[in-house]
Design an enzyme around this catalytic site. Structure first.
Site, PDB file in Angstrom:
ATOM      1  N   GLY A 100     -12.476  -4.190  -2.899  1.00  0.00           N
ATOM      2  CA  GLY A 100     -11.730  -3.865  -1.693  1.00  0.00           C
ATOM      3  C   GLY A 100     -12.149  -2.542  -1.096  1.00  0.00           C
ATOM      4  O   GLY A 100     -12.583  -1.627  -1.792  1.00  0.00           O
ATOM      5  N   CYS A 101     -12.008  -2.422   0.226  1.00  0.00           N
ATOM      6  CA  CYS A 101     -12.303  -1.160   0.893  1.00  0.00           C
ATOM      7  C   CYS A 101     -11.367  -0.092   0.343  1.00  0.00           C
ATOM      8  O   CYS A 101     -10.205  -0.328   0.098  1.00  0.00           O
ATOM      9  CB  CYS A 101     -12.106  -1.294   2.399  1.00  0.00           C
ATOM     10  SG  CYS A 101     -13.098  -2.587   3.141  1.00  0.00           S
ATOM     11  N   GLY A 102     -11.855   1.118   0.143  1.00  0.00           N
ATOM     12  CA  GLY A 102     -11.021   2.175  -0.408  1.00  0.00           C
ATOM     13  C   GLY A 102     -10.798   1.997  -1.890  1.00  0.00           C
ATOM     14  O   GLY A 102      -9.859   2.534  -2.445  1.00  0.00           O
ATOM     15  N   THR A 103     -11.664   1.236  -2.579  1.00  0.00           N
ATOM     16  CA  THR A 103     -11.574   0.947  -3.996  1.00  0.00           C
ATOM     17  C   THR A 103     -10.270   0.246  -4.317  1.00  0.00           C
ATOM     18  O   THR A 103      -9.299   0.844  -4.760  1.00  0.00           O
ATOM     19  CB  THR A 103     -11.695   2.224  -4.855  1.00  0.00           C
ATOM     20  OG1 THR A 103     -12.820   2.968  -4.401  1.00  0.00           O
ATOM     21  CG2 THR A 103     -11.896   1.875  -6.302  1.00  0.00           C
ATOM     22  N   HIS A 170      -7.486  -5.292   1.236  1.00  0.00           N
ATOM     23  CA  HIS A 170      -6.539  -5.679   0.188  1.00  0.00           C
ATOM     24  C   HIS A 170      -5.172  -5.066   0.445  1.00  0.00           C
ATOM     25  O   HIS A 170      -4.143  -5.659   0.121  1.00  0.00           O
ATOM     26  CB  HIS A 170      -7.065  -5.254  -1.194  1.00  0.00           C
ATOM     27  CG  HIS A 170      -7.357  -3.793  -1.281  1.00  0.00           C
ATOM     28  ND1 HIS A 170      -6.443  -2.873  -1.705  1.00  0.00           N
ATOM     29  CD2 HIS A 170      -8.481  -3.094  -0.947  1.00  0.00           C
ATOM     30  CE1 HIS A 170      -6.981  -1.662  -1.650  1.00  0.00           C
ATOM     31  NE2 HIS A 170      -8.208  -1.765  -1.196  1.00  0.00           N
TER      32      HIS A 170
END
Length: 262
Positions: A100-103, A170
């Site tokens: 997901g973006c931003g971990t 997410h």
């Protein structure tokens, strides 16, 4: 909704240099403490954080309803959310960093939920999927204005029911899950559309919500397709204009009153 900030930039157009301002989105790290323990740091957009926190806990299996939360405090100034739950958080959490973006972060894939979801018989209309995606696009003002924002929506034959946006795709699902708790909405067998890539953690969250159709403007990963096959979820990619590609369970989707068999 958060207000994007302006940053000074230098723009090059056909070899010419000019100074300009560009709107950029804010990346907000929110420290999450549950039962006096640091649980995670959610990298997100700084709006409606109560929905995000409640949805995150719901989709990780820590709560089923707002009644499972004794106290919830969200302090945006301190970038911290503090919660007391009725149940204990497991002593040994094994977080998995996701794509997901931003971990993105997830602690488990709900195999029991996937099995029960696969046993359901669902039916959707392609026209409704197109309609909900159009509504999602109409609401995605931030994405059109400056990019960098993902959006997602829950809908059905009556149109769009819930909408969320965040820097992390997410996170948008966590926000939808949290708002549904606050509004006491049942998402069983609803359809979910998203602007971002569909990967396994997105499928796992959709299955936990009871969603039976998952669609995106972009592509799914190979393992997301496998997981949708197991969960009985119709997976659609490249949903743009009047076109779509169906990757799993096409028999659950009707096009012009006929099942969309492969």
């Amino acid at each position: 909704m958060e207000q994007p900030s302006n940053r000074n930039i230098v723009r090059i157009i056909q070899g010419r240099r000019e100074e300009a301002a560009r709107r950029v989105v804010e990346e907000f790290p929110l420290r999450l403490r549950v039962n006096d323990r640091d649980l995670a740091t959610l990298v997100c957009s700084p709006h409606q954080l109560n929905y995000l926190v409640a949805g995150f806990l719901r989709l990780q299996g820590f709560i089923d309803s707002l009644d499972d939360i004794i106290i919830m405090g969200v302090c945006q100034a301190d970038a911290q959310a503090e919660l007391r739950l009725k149940s204990e958080v497991p002593g040994q959490l094994r977080p998995i960093l996701t794509s997901g973006c931003g971990t993105g972060i997830t602690f488990n894939l709900p195999q029991s939920i996937l099995r029960s979801s696969a046993a359901l018989c669902r039916s959707y209309r392609a026209a409704d999927v197109f309609h909900v995606m159009r509504e999602l696009n109409d609401r995605a003002e931030h994405y059109r204005n400056h990019g960098g924002i993902h959006s997602a929506a829950i809908g059905d034959a009556d149109g769009l029911r819930l909408y969320a946006e965040d820097i992390g795709r997410h996170n948008t699902l966590d926000r939808l899950a949290g708002e549904a708790l606050f509004r006491n909405l049942d998402l069983q067998n609803k359809l979910l559309v998203t602007s971002g890539r569909i990967s396994t953690e997105m499928v796992a969250k959709a299955a936990r919500l009871g969603v039976g159709l998952l669609a995106s403007r972009t592509s799914p990963t190979d393992k997301a397709i496998d997981l949708c096959e197991q969960a009985g979820i119709t997976l659609i990619g490249y949903l743009r204009g009047d076109r779509m590609e169906i990757f799993s369970h096409p028999q659950q989707l009707t096009v012009n009153d006929h099942p969309a068999h492969p």
